[in-house]
Every structure is written in structure tokens, then in C-alpha cells.
Design an enzyme around this catalytic site. Structure first.
Site, PDB file in Angstrom:
ATOM      1  CG  ASP A 135      -2.040   1.284   1.117  1.00  0.00           C
ATOM      2  OD1 ASP A 135      -2.631   1.579   2.953  1.00  0.00           O
ATOM      3  OD2 ASP A 135      -2.247   1.467  -0.179  1.00  0.00           O
ATOM      4  CG  HIS A 146      -9.380 -20.936  12.752  1.00  0.00           C
ATOM      5  ND1 HIS A 146     -10.250 -22.210  12.377  1.00  0.00           N
ATOM      6  CD2 HIS A 146     -10.805 -20.597  12.439  1.00  0.00           C
ATOM      7  CE1 HIS A 146     -10.910 -22.830  11.666  1.00  0.00           C
ATOM      8  NE2 HIS A 146     -11.472 -20.930  12.190  1.00  0.00           N
ATOM      9  CB  CYS A 163     -12.068 -26.178   9.450  1.00  0.00           C
ATOM     10  SG  CYS A 163     -10.337 -25.135   9.704  1.00  0.00           S
ATOM     11  CG  ASP A 186      -6.233  -4.798   1.972  1.00  0.00           C
ATOM     12  OD1 ASP A 186      -6.956  -3.964   1.203  1.00  0.00           O
ATOM     13  OD2 ASP A 186      -5.944  -4.487   2.941  1.00  0.00           O
ATOM     14  CB  CYS A 199      -6.831 -24.935   9.285  1.00  0.00           C
ATOM     15  SG  CYS A 199      -6.652 -23.911  11.467  1.00  0.00           S
ATOM     16  CB  CYS A 248      -9.544 -27.594  13.197  1.00  0.00           C
ATOM     17  SG  CYS A 248     -10.053 -25.443  13.046  1.00  0.00           S
TER      18      CYS A 248
END
Lengths: 466, 403
Positions: free
Chosen positions: B106, B348, B318, B280, B320, B323
Site C-alpha cells: 500500500d 485458523h 476445518c 485485503d 487447518c 483445528c
């Protein structure tokens, strides 16, 4: 009571005191082992500080035993009770041995809360008072692989009276007996091992008595309490540990609590200690520092023979860091939070454009992927990743140190190095600046006053500072 | 009449290729492959924000392991510390943080709004008073691009004159026109047009005429992509979506559309339907550090007492790392003991966002995006009368009717 499954197989005993071997039969199914001298994996509630399993497993040779502390677990007793599956399962720990200690070696407890029947631990919500009954109830919900029995260790302050020290020994023995009774009658604790705790402060007779009496009980090993860094100087510590070791069976492990600094570890191994708590890397991490001492016992004659010209020249810039925060150069070598000469302070401006890894040749995730300048930036900007990366590196470095320690004991590097007369220099020292600006250093002793005239230290490691 | 800036960009090949893989026949959604210098990026994409050259508490390996192909750095912050020279010496921001995939930086413009007490704007640029040493810094279009050139990001944002979306009146128009002039200055200042993509940022606040005027002008510049800026700042959602859809209506089809500062799941799904490709937001990672875990039915405040004895993972479906191994109860307890609790939730939440976008993309490719939207909304809200009305309206505008 059935014999302990934990077996200490010693392969060498050097000079009658330093021991090298393997602790076998760890864990419920007895399949884990831990080389000694060795350190435990320090954790907060089963998690190595700052790390998740992914980041933790970038490390090689992770110690097989994870230490959890009642100070972090006790407040979750109800939860564990309802969970029913034991702490390991609760924490998602699949392949490790869990050892439960009473206190967190990195967090000093406020004194004055121990009674004849209770000790206290401090959780996130405040003080939790433990009777043996409560202590054992918690152990039943945790279901560790092994734990230390409840102990009165409030003796680390200097000038603790003889009477108080005697009480700590008596109480600890009483607690042990009560623990063992409950333990032996508990279905839940079948297969769990207990370590007795040796107390006695700085009084040799009390230490010997505590050791002797504890050894009579059916424990799997011994915790040596009240020797925390800062509680006494190394000479005394060595003397007391040797005295204790004389009273303990050779074939049971000795775990020293609260000592983690490499120089102190070394001296205590020489005195007969097998296991150490692995909290030192965490303390170094918390002050934004990286362990950087070299434990190279290379046979390069040039390197090994070049004794550092003078203590003052060694450490050069690094010494300035060690004294930081002490405005008048007060010597506080007992302060565990003080930076030591084993580390570099990455917050220092000099690292802002240093593109080398933390330690050249270190294979850890941090050193392979990142540079000092990046760590410096993360620390200056208070980024969480700094803690993650430093914890990885500091743990790797510390594990490497123990590995080399064992190698030195195993490979007769002693003779060779003795001949080269390399002196163990590693010390932690505070710097005092005298009025005329001359820097002097106060050394903390390493048993350099050994009785042996020919040999200063029976193990030589060169701390190479940058 | 082509300006110098325009003529300059026409001569140089762009380091960005957009391949449109599928277009939703019902909504304005597209699924694309965005080819950037460091890797391909599948869109629609959510880009996690690593403001100071790090995603808070997460290693680059962990980020890569989650499937992230592009993340953000911030010019203002990195320009202050450690500074562009140091980063250049470190082989750019990629080298400095050791991130091998794509980076978007940015311009520093948003800090004008978020740190408004510290800034003052004029035609030259934005004057900031450094919070670290009190020194005054001028962030001009040239300076911003120079820093971003040093950072070496794959996508750079123009310095825009940012005005809070809640501001009305002549300041909004002034800012819109200035942003166009600053865009031209940024284009002229870009030293690496063959390696770094400069995106324009459409401004105009909540005023349709101003937006349109900005779109008309900026789309005449030959930039590789466009961002929709000046939104997601506390304005009414009813105004928000109308500006988004107006913008995508007038942006070229064959260039990526980046909606800045949007990250809530509902907003993402709706704005994909309105034609946006890239997003974003700090929200998912920031909220993680407060113990808030994102799930298909909303969010879970892991630190709340009710989870102390909840032995399920955050989301049983999930995949991930968090999890797969840990329960809500353990994480709840861990928050009292160690900072790593935050890292578990951060991982997560990033996984949640990336998985969401992956599912969105797949449904567009499979031609069933409207169905996806309907089942997404059903999962997210207990009942249809709880659907946010702005979302219902926005989706209706692209032919998706919710019950």
C-alpha cells in the site's frame, strides 16, 4: 511397591561424578528415552512458548520429555476432570513424555505462603493453595508420565534460618510419604512415576539428611530443589550437590531445578546432575536475545590452543550489553533476567544492517531463513514473530549444547583439551565501570577452585564471542 | 492527448497477466489466474496483511503452507522502520522477510486517514509527524513510489489523496482530482515498470458523479490494474455496495479489480458477485489476536467462559493445523498462559479466509456461484430475516435472489 520402569543406564562416569547415559523406560508404554546429561522441554501448559506444533517441529532432536508445571495447570483442574482423558490428550501432545513439576522455573514465587500442610502455586487467576490431597487429585486429572512430589522449597532466599531449612526437609518428606500413600492406592496413577525432592537450603547436613531419607522411599528419581540460579554461588552449589549425590543411589536420575545457564549446567554435571529444566532459552528469548556462544570442541589445534588472552578482551562489545540496565554497575549476577555473556542483544543498533544469520552454521529454521537485521527489525517494531523465531533458535542452540556436552563426556576429549590447557571461560558477569573508566569484570565461579592442581576444569568448551 | 505518463506506460511490457478462467453468467463474478512476477495467484483472492514485513506471529513457511500466494506490506510503516535503504540492501522486502511469493504494498495513503492527527495534506504530498522521533516527513507520490521501488513489491499502489468515507463536501472532490494528478506523478516516478505493477485507486467518496468522473479519467491511464478506494471506512453499507458496483461497471474487464480494506466474509462474497477480484483487510488477523475465531456461522470468542469445557475443535470441518490438533477448551486455557494461543487462531482465521475464497472461486468455475451464495448465507445467518438488507439488495442487483 513395584519397581520403577524408569531405568538409568550409565555408560560412563567421569572422575567419579559426571555421568553419561540414557534414561530409559519413559512414558506409559516405556518406549521413550532421554540421553543424560540432558534437558527437558520447557512449556506453558504443554506448549513451548511462542510455538505451535509446526514451528516446534522445525527443531531436530527435541527432548523426549515435556515439562508442564502445576502453576499453569492447577487452575484447569475442573476442566481436566470433565475431560477425563488426561493432560496430554487435552493439550494435543501425541508423542511426548509429560513430567509435571510444582513450580515454573522461569517465574519466581512470592515467599511466605507455605505452611505445614500446604504449598501455593500462582495461576493466571491468582494463588492456588495445595494440600497433598488436592495436589494428588490434580495429578490424577493430569495423568502425567511422571511428577515431582509436593515439596516445601521456599529456601532459596539467602539467610534462611537453619530451623526453617530443617522444617523444609521434614515437611517435604512428610508430603512425599503422603503422596506415595495416595499414589499407591490410586488406579488412575498406575504406571506413573514419582520423583522425591531434596531440600535443605545451603546447609550441608540438612541436604545430606534430606537426600538420605528421600532415597529410602520408593521413588524413581530425585529433584534437587532450592539451588535456583541466584540462590547461591556455584562453588557452594557444587559442594552441596556432591554431598547429596553421595547419599543417592547411582542408578536413579537426578533432576536439578531452576538452573539453566550453560556455565552452571556444566559445573552441575560435574557434580553429578543428570537432568535440567529447559527454561533458559525462554528467558533469553524474552529479553530479545539470541544464544550465540560457541560450544565447539573442535580438535583444530590453532583454535583449541588459543587461550583467550585475558578475560577483559574476551567479550569486548558484548560485555557492554551485559551490564545494561544497571545504572551504577551494580553486580547482580543473581538476577535471572539479566542478560548473560552467552547471548547477543538483537535490539542493539549494531544489528540493524547485519545480514548474517544469528549464528553462522546453526541449522535451525531461523538461521537458515532469516538474518540478524530482520530479527532486529522485528524486535524494534515489537512484532510477535520475533518471539517465535528466537524461541526456535534458542531452543535449537541449547539442545545442541547438551548434545556436545554428552559428546565431550563420551569421546575422551578431556585429555586432549586438558593438554591444550584451555580454560573454561564462560561466565556471566556484570560490568562495573570504575570512576577512572576502566572496565572490570566480576567473575562468577565455576568450580575453578577444584582440588586438582593440574586440571582446572575436566571439560573444556570454548565460548567464542564475536 | 497522451500525457508523458501515458506515453511512458505504453512503451513498456506489463509484469502482470490476467487470464479470465470463468465468468459467472448470473452475477458479475469472475474467476481468474493473475500471473505476477513471483507466482500465479488464483482469484478471487483474499490477501492477508503483514504490515511491518511480517504476518503477526506467523512464519513465512506457515503462511505458504496455508496456500497464501500474495500478502501485503505497508509503505508508511516500512518506510519509517527499517527504511527503504536497508530493505533494498536486503534484496527488497521479499529478501528481507524471506517471502518467495507475491507482495503488494500500500502507498501509505490510508495512514493519512488512520493517523490523521499526525498528517497534513497539500498538492506536494502528505506531511507526517513521525510518532517515533517527532520528525516531519513528506510523503509525496514520488517518495511513495521510490520507497515501493526499494521494497520491490509485485504490486504497488499509487499514492492517493484519501478522505474518510464519512466526509462530505468539496474536500471529497478536491481529493478525487488530486488523486488523478498523483496517479500521473506515480506512473512517471516508477523506476521498475517491467517488474513492478502500479495500480490506480479510484476515489470519489460516496458521490456517484465524482466516482464516475474519476473512473473516466483513471481508466484512460494504461495501468495494469485498478483498486477501488475510499470505501470500507465506516460508511453505510447501502452506500458502500452501490459505489462498488458502479466502479466495477466502469472498470475494464481484462484488468484485475482490487477492493481495498474489505475482509468480512459476507462482504467478500457479495463484492465478488459485484465483480471484484482482490481483497485485503487486517480484520481476520487482528481479531484472531483477541481470541475471535472465524467460522462459517459467524465467529467464536474462544476466550469466553462458555468454551472452557468445549472439547471440539473451533470448526470440526476445518482442515487447518489448529483445528486438526486443538480443542476450543485447550485454546481457551492457553490464552491464559502463552502468546502462542493468538498464533493458533491467526492460522485458523487465515485458513478460513483462504478456504472461503477457494470455495467461491471453485463455484464460479463450476457455474454454481449463485447456489454457493445462497448456501453461504444460510450457514452464516440463523434465518433469512436476519440477512443484512444491504447484502440482499446488492445481490438482487446482480440477479441473485435470496429467500
Amino acid at each position: 511397591m513395584a519397581g520403577s520402569r524408569i531405568k538409568l543406564e550409565l555408560s560412563r562416569v567421569v572422575q567419579g561424578e559426571s555421568r553419561l547415559g540414557v534414561l530409559k523406560g519413559l512414558g506409559r508404554t516405556g518406549q521413550h528415552c532421554l540421553e543424560v546429561p540432558g534437558c527437558l522441554l520447557y512449556s506453558h501448559l504443554g506448549t513451548v512458548p511462542h510455538l505451535t506444533q509446526d514451528t516446534l517441529h522445525t527443531l531436530k532432536n527435541i527432548p523426549a520429555v515435556t515439562q508442564v508445571t502445576l502453576s499453569s495447570v492447577a487452575e484447569h483442574q475442573e476442566v481436566l476432570q470433565e475431560f477425563k482423558g488426561g493432560f496430554k490428550k487435552f493439550a494435543g501432545l501425541h508423542d511426548t513424555v509429560v513430567y509435571c513439576s510444582l513450580h515454573d522455573p522461569a517465574a519466581l514465587c512470592p515467599p511466605g505462603y507455605t505452611t505445614n500442610k500446604t504449598v501455593s502455586v500462582w495461576g493466571s487467576g491468582g494463588r492456588i493453595e495445595l494440600t497433598v490431597a488436592k495436589f494428588m487429585a490434580i495429578q490424577k486429572t493430569i495423568q502425567p508420565d511422571w511428577y515431582q512430589s509436593m515439596a516445601d522449597g521456599e529456601t532459596w532466599q539467602s539467610n534462611t534460618s537453619r530451623k526453617r531449612l530443617r522444617k523444609s526437609v521434614d515437611r517435604t518428606l512428610a508430603h512425599l510419604d503422603e503422596c506415595l500413600t495416595i499414589h499407591q492406592n490410586s488406579q488412575d496413577l498406575q504406571g506413573v512415576e514419582v520423583f522425591g525432592v531434596v531440600e535443605g537450603g545451603d546447609i550441608l547436613e540438612e541436604r545430606a539428611r534430606s537426600a538420605r531419607e528421600t532415597a529410602k522411599r520408593p521413588v524413581a528419581g530425585f529433584c534437587l530443589d532450592g539451588f535456583q540460579t541466584g540462590s547461591m554461588d556455584q562453588t557452594l552449589r557444587t559442594q552441596l550437590i556432591k554431598a547429596i549425590a553421595k547419599e543417592l543411589p547411582e542408578d536413579k536420575p537426578r533432576l536439578l531445578q531452576g538452573v539453566g545457564r550453560p556455565d552452571e549446567v556444566l559445573a552441575c554435571v560435574e557434580a553429578g546432575v543428570d537432568l535440567f529444566e529447559g527454561f533458559f532459552p525462554f528467558q533469553v528469548t524474552e529479553r530479545g536475545c539470541a544464544l550465540s556462544f560457541s560450544f565447539d570442541i573442535s580438535l583444530d589445534p590453532e583454535r583449541a590452543g588459543r587461550a583467550p588472552p585475558a578475560v577483559l578482551e574476551l567479550n569486548d562489545d558484548e560485555t557492554c550489553r551485559a551490564g545494561e540496565g544497571q545504572p551504577n554497575g551494580e553486580v547482580t549476577d543473581g538476577d535471572q533476567t539479566q542478560m548473560t555473556s552467552f547471548e547477543i542483544n538483537l535490539k542493539d543498533k549494531r544489528y540493524h544492517d547485519d545480514f548474517r544469520p544469528l549464528v553462522e552454521g546453526c541449522g535451525c529454521y531461523c538461521c537458515v531463513n532469516h538474518q540478524r537485521a530482520y530479527l532486529h527489525h522485528l524486535l524494534v517494531t515489537n512484532e510477535l514473530l520475533a518471539g517465535v523465531l528466537l524461541m526456535i533458535h534458542n531452543t535449537a542452540h541449547y539442545i545442541g549444547f547438551f548434545s556436545t556436552l554428552r559428546e565431550a563426556l563420551a569421546n575422551d576429549k578431556l585429555d586432549l583439551l586438558k593438554r591444550r590447557q584451555v580454560i573454561l571461560i564462560a561466565t556471566s558477569f556484570s560490568v562495573t565501570v570504575t570512576p577512572d573508566g576502566f572496565e572490570s569484570a566480576a567473575l562468577s565461579h565455576l568450580g575453578m577452585e577444584s582440588k586438582h592442581p593440574r586440571v582446572k576444569i575436566n571439560m573444556t568448551l570454548i565460548w567464542l564471542q564475536e | 492527448m497522451a500525457s508523458l505518463a501515458q506515453r511512458k506506460t505504453l512503451c513498456v511490457a506489463s509484469p502482470l497477466t490476467l487470464r479470465i478462467v470463468a465468468e459467472c453468467p448470473v452475477t458479475k463474478a469472475r474467476a481468474c489466474d493473475l500471473i505476477l512476477p513471483h507466482s500465479a495467484v488464483s482469484t478471487p483472492v483474499f490477501m492477508p496483511v503483514g504490515t511491518q514485513g511480517t504476518l503477526k506471529g506467523i512464519t513465512v513457511d506457515q503462511l505458504d503452507g496455508l496456500g497464501c500466494q500474495i500478502c501485503l506490506g505497508n509503505t508508511y510503516h516500512l518506510g519509517m522502520r527499517p527504511g527503504p535503504d536497508l530493505i533494498e540492501k536486503a534484496n527488497g522486502l521479499h529478501g528481507f522477510m524471506n517471502w518467495k511469493k507475491n507482495l503488494l504494498t500500500d502507498s501509505g495513503g490510508f495512514q493519512m486517514v488512520s493517523l490523521v492527527e499526525l498528517s497534513e495534506v497539500n498538492e506536494e504530498g502528505v506531511k507526517f509527524k513521525s510518532p517515533y522521533d517527532g520528525k516531519e516527513i513528506l510523503l509525496s507520490p514520488e517518495k511513495s513510489i521510490s520507497i515501493q521501488n526499494s521494497l520491490g513489491s509485485d504490486i504497488m499502489m499509487q499514492l492517493d489523496d484519501v478522505v474518510s468515507s464519512t466526509v462530505t463536501g468539496p474536500r471529497v472532490e478536491e481529493a478525487m482530482h488530486r488523486s488523478i494528478r498523483w496517479l500521473d506523478r506515480c506512473i512517471a516516478a516508477n523506476k521498475n515498470p517491467d517488474k513492478q505493477n502500479l495500480f490506480a485507486i479510484i476515489q470519489g467518496g460516496l458521490n456517484a458523479d465524482l466516482r464516475k468522473a474519476c473512473l473516466d479519467e483513471m481508466t484512460q491511464r494504461n495501468v495494469p490494474g485498478f483498486a477501488i478506494g475510499g470505501l470500507s471506512g465506516g460508511e453505510e453499507k447501502d452506500d458502500f455496495w452501490r459505489m462498488v458496483t458502479l466502479s466495477t461497471d466502469h472498470l475494464p474487464r481484462e484488468k484485475p479489480r482490487y477492493l481495498m480494506g474489505v475482509g468480512y466474509a459476507v462482504d467478500l462474497v457479495v463484492c465478488v458477485a459485484l465483480g471484484c477480484d482482490m481483497f485485503d483487510c487486517v480484520f481476520p488477523t487482528r481479531t484472531a489476536r483477541f481470541g475471535s475465531a472465524l467460522v462459517p456461522w459467524g465467529s467464536l470468542q474462544v476466550k469466553h467462559k462458555q468454551y472452557a469445557k468445549d472439547f471440539q475443535p473451533i470448526d470440526p470441518d476445518c482442515p487447518c493445523p489448529t483445528c486438526k490438533r486443538h480443542s476450543r477448551a485447550y485454546l481457551h486455557a492457553l490464552f491464559k498462559s502463552d502468546t502462542s494461543a493468538m498464533h493458533h487462531i491467526t492460522i485458523h482465521n487465515i485458513a478460513y479466509q483462504l478456504t472461503l475464497m477457494r470455495s467461491v472461486r471453485q463455484s464460479i468455475v463450476d457455474g454454481r456461484f449463485p447456489e454457493f451464495i445462497r448456501s453461504f448465507m444460510k450457514q452464516m445467518f440463523p434465518s433469512p430475516d436476519q440477512y443484512p438488507s444491504w447484502a440482499v439488495d446488492a445481490l438482487a442487483s446482480v440477479n441473485v435472489t435470496l429467500e
